[in-house]
Design a protein around this motif. Structure first.
Motif, short mmCIF file in Angstrom:
data_model
loop_
_atom_site.label_atom_id
_atom_site.label_comp_id
_atom_site.label_asym_id
_atom_site.label_seq_id
_atom_site.Cartn_x
_atom_site.Cartn_y
_atom_site.Cartn_z
N GLN A 112 29.53 46.00 26.95
CA GLN A 112 30.90 45.04 26.59
C GLN A 112 30.68 44.63 28.06
O GLN A 112 31.70 43.54 28.42
N LEU A 113 29.70 45.07 28.93
CA LEU A 113 29.80 44.57 30.38
C LEU A 113 27.86 44.05 31.07
O LEU A 113 28.01 44.66 30.96
N SER A 114 28.65 42.48 30.65
CA SER A 114 26.63 42.35 30.66
C SER A 114 26.98 40.86 31.22
O SER A 114 26.81 39.88 30.37
N PRO A 115 27.46 40.36 32.45
CA PRO A 115 27.42 39.25 32.24
C PRO A 115 25.98 38.61 32.75
O PRO A 115 26.16 36.69 32.80
N ALA B 209 41.77 39.73 31.24
CA ALA B 209 41.61 37.76 31.07
C ALA B 209 40.85 37.61 31.81
O ALA B 209 40.78 36.17 32.03
N GLY B 210 40.23 38.68 32.87
CA GLY B 210 39.63 38.44 33.59
C GLY B 210 40.68 38.46 35.21
O GLY B 210 40.06 38.34 36.13
N HIS B 211 41.54 39.17 35.48
CA HIS B 211 42.04 39.11 36.71
C HIS B 211 41.98 40.82 36.95
O HIS B 211 44.46 40.88 36.48
N VAL C 11 34.31 40.23 32.08
CA VAL C 11 35.60 40.19 32.24
C VAL C 11 35.65 42.57 32.46
O VAL C 11 35.43 42.82 31.97
N TYR C 12 36.02 42.61 33.42
CA TYR C 12 35.49 44.02 33.64
C TYR C 12 37.15 45.04 33.18
O TYR C 12 38.02 44.25 33.89
N THR C 13 37.29 45.95 32.91
CA THR C 13 38.66 46.35 32.17
C THR C 13 37.79 48.29 32.79
O THR C 13 36.72 48.16 32.19
N GLN C 14 38.80 48.54 32.68
CA GLN C 14 38.13 50.30 33.02
C GLN C 14 38.25 50.75 31.44
O GLN C 14 37.24 51.82 31.06
N GLY D 158 34.01 37.16 42.72
CA GLY D 158 33.97 38.41 41.95
C GLY D 158 32.98 39.56 42.37
O GLY D 158 33.44 40.26 42.99
N LEU D 159 33.13 40.53 40.94
CA LEU D 159 33.30 42.13 41.34
C LEU D 159 31.68 42.26 40.93
O LEU D 159 30.97 41.55 39.95
#
Length: 551
Positions: free
Chosen positions: A229-232, A174-176, A244-247, A297-298
């Protein structure tokens, strides 16, 4: 985390306490040192049990009264009891139960005693502190992962830790990413405990930048297209959950980057582990004269080393293979994707090898008694000229034999239903193409999720040239509803079909269809039972017709 100290202590007890009770008269010549007792287990006892029944604990043991003493099996039983999740501490002791070993029949009688410390029992579980996940969402999450704490069961800390990790992972999605789920236990009299999961959501940290570090040798624009998956920077990245980052998501994109480079001339490419840092960034690129609030942010950095660029050289095909390919199909079998001068691509090499192998496989099926072939592609790289040469030849080793086929994830569909549709069984040569055809046949039923490459795992054993096949299934359900209809001669119609599988436990299909329109309302009930010799019997109502369809 459960400590391994009880296991070490138990082994030490077996080596120290047991010799004290060993009788010199019962030792054979092969045990000159007398480190372990020789005798028969006469009685097995448990000390420290309160709520766990003794019979339930004994059912986890491999040793039984009347068997010969074996320290290795007892040590394994100590590990088994420690892994059940009932006990915080397990030790084993051996002592002599017969004071007069000379009068014992069959050797010295030994008493085996397990000393255990039970975990306290759960009487209440609470989840507090989260404003992101509701109680219903947490309950559904744990039910889906089969991690729901059971009231009245031992409070296994390993299982509680898995619950906390599941909650943290859901909040990370969820972004946390900095969310925490702390476990607080309140011990009560009578070996009881209350557990509270104190959840800290943490700040929401979306991904604001993705950087490529090192020497990619490819433009950032091409690399960013591989980040699925990761494309801000993508359109509506927040709504599509792509910021949203996850491993797991970052690992998938890392594999996508590596695959892209290896298929575009960089066979020695490397993509390292991501480097994640918290940075301050503007929330949105508004006009200059507007105030832009700064939010954390990350920043995700991916180390990329492309290596040297290689192109295809001349393709080498062994003479026997070329003869078999010409017999299977006339013409030049070389594909343009591996033509000299084109960028090296592992995907192109594997596609060509697979195409030839399927061609020979089908040709062997058409020719009765024809041999089945497996091919091998061996690329060699010239670092001076940056040319990759690929040699295709027959696999010299014989094919693998299927030793075991296992289905996992099937809860409603029995194994016999699945095995009927996959034409590979134990004892036959491994045929991955037949497995793919069987999985496609299962997917067309509509009762399973589409199969992926990772859903089929083949473990080979070179010693006996055998293979174990494990197929993971994701069932959609035991029933389904489909719609039909359209414009007909006398108006539009609407159809609704309802199908149930294995309602009677006989692998049958029970279907009901209702068709409605301006001038008609029809009800059709059908029963399809897969019968003997792979035939299908269908009974329909109201016209009650019977048809035999060969599968």
């Amino acid at each position: 985390m459960r400590s391994c100290a009880p296991i070490a202590v138990s082994l030490l007890v077996l080596l120290i306490v047991a010799p004290a009770f060993a009788s010199p008269q019962t030792r054979d010549s092969g045990d000159a040192n007398g480190l372990l007792p020789h005798g028969v287990i006469g009685e097995i006892q448990f000390a420290g049990l309160h709520r766990i029944p003794a019979e339930a604990a004994k059912s986890r043991l491999s040793v039984h009264p009347g068997e010969e003493f074996d320290s290795a099996r007892i040590a394994a039983d100590v590990r088994a009891l420690s892994g059940v999740g009932w006990f915080a501490d397990v030790t084993a002791k051996v002592k002599e139960s017969n004071p007069n070993p000379e009068s014992a029949v069959g050797g010295q009688r030994l008493q085996l005693q397990f000393h255990v410390t039970e975990y306290p029992f759960l009487i209440a579980v609470a989840f507090t502190g989260s404003t992101i996940l509701s109680q219903q969402q947490i309950k559904k999450l744990l039910d889906d992962k089969k991690l729901s704490p059971q009231m009245g069961a031992p409070a296994d800390p390993v299982r509680l830790h898995r619950v906390a990790l599941a909650i943290q992972s859901e909040l990370a999605i969820a972004g946390h990413p900095e969310a925490q789920a702390l476990i607080k236990q309140e011990k009560l009299p009578g070996q009881r405990v209350k557990v509270e999961f104190q959840i800290r959501d943490g700040p929401r940290l979306p991904v604001v930048r993705v950087n490529f570090l090192g020497h990619p040798d490819v433009s950032d624009k091409l690399l960013r297209k591989q980040m699925r998956q990761l494309s801000p920077d993508a359109w509506f990245s927040g709504l599509r959950n792509r910021n949203v980052y996850t491993q797991e998501k970052c690992e998938e994109d890392r594999v996508n980057l590596l695959t892209y480079l290896q298929n575009h001339g960089f066979p020695q490419a490397r993509v390292g582990a991501p480097k994640v840092a918290v940075v301050n960034a503007f929330s949105s690129p508004t006009a200059r004269w507007h105030y832009r609030p700064v939010q954390p942010g990350l920043n995700v950095g991916l180390p990329v080393e492309a290596g040297s660029f290689y192109t295809f050289g001349p393709t080498q095909i062994s003479v026997p293979l070329r003869q078999q390919l010409n017999m299977a199909k006339k013409g030049d079998p070389i594909s343009t994707d591996v033509a000299p001068g084109r960028p090296f691509s592992e995907h192109a090499v594997e596609s060509l090898r697979r195409d030839w192998e399927i061609r020979l496989h089908r040709n062997a099926k058409r020719q009765k008694g024809g041999a089945d072939y497996r091919l091998r592609a061996s690329p060699t790289f010239d670092s001076a000229a940056h040319i990759a040469s690929v040699k295709f030849d027959f696999e010299p080793m014989p094919p693998y034999t299927v030793r075991r086929i296992e289905f996992r994830g099937n809860q409603r569909f029995p194994d016999r239903y699945l095995r009927w549709r996959i034409p590979v069984s134990e004892g036959q040569p491994l045929d991955e193409y037949a497995i793919e055809a069987g999985l496609a046949r299962l997917a067309r039923t509509g009762y399973f999720q589409p199969f992926k490459k990772d859903d089929v795992q083949i473990e080979t054993h070179e010693a006996g040239r055998t293979a174990d096949v494990t197929i993971h299934l994701r069932e959609k359900g035991k029933q389904r509803i489909t719609f039909s209809g359209g414009r007909q001669q006398f108006g539009s119609t609407l159809g609704l079909a309802y199908t149930v599988f294995n309602l009677l436990g006989l692998d049958e299909f029970l279907s009901t269809q209702i068709d409605g329109g301006p001038e008609s309302l029809q009800l059709a009930i059908g029963l399809a039972k897969e019968g003997f010799l792979a035939r299908e019997v269908r009974l329909h109502s109201p016209s009650l017709t019977r048809s035999f369809v060969r599968v």
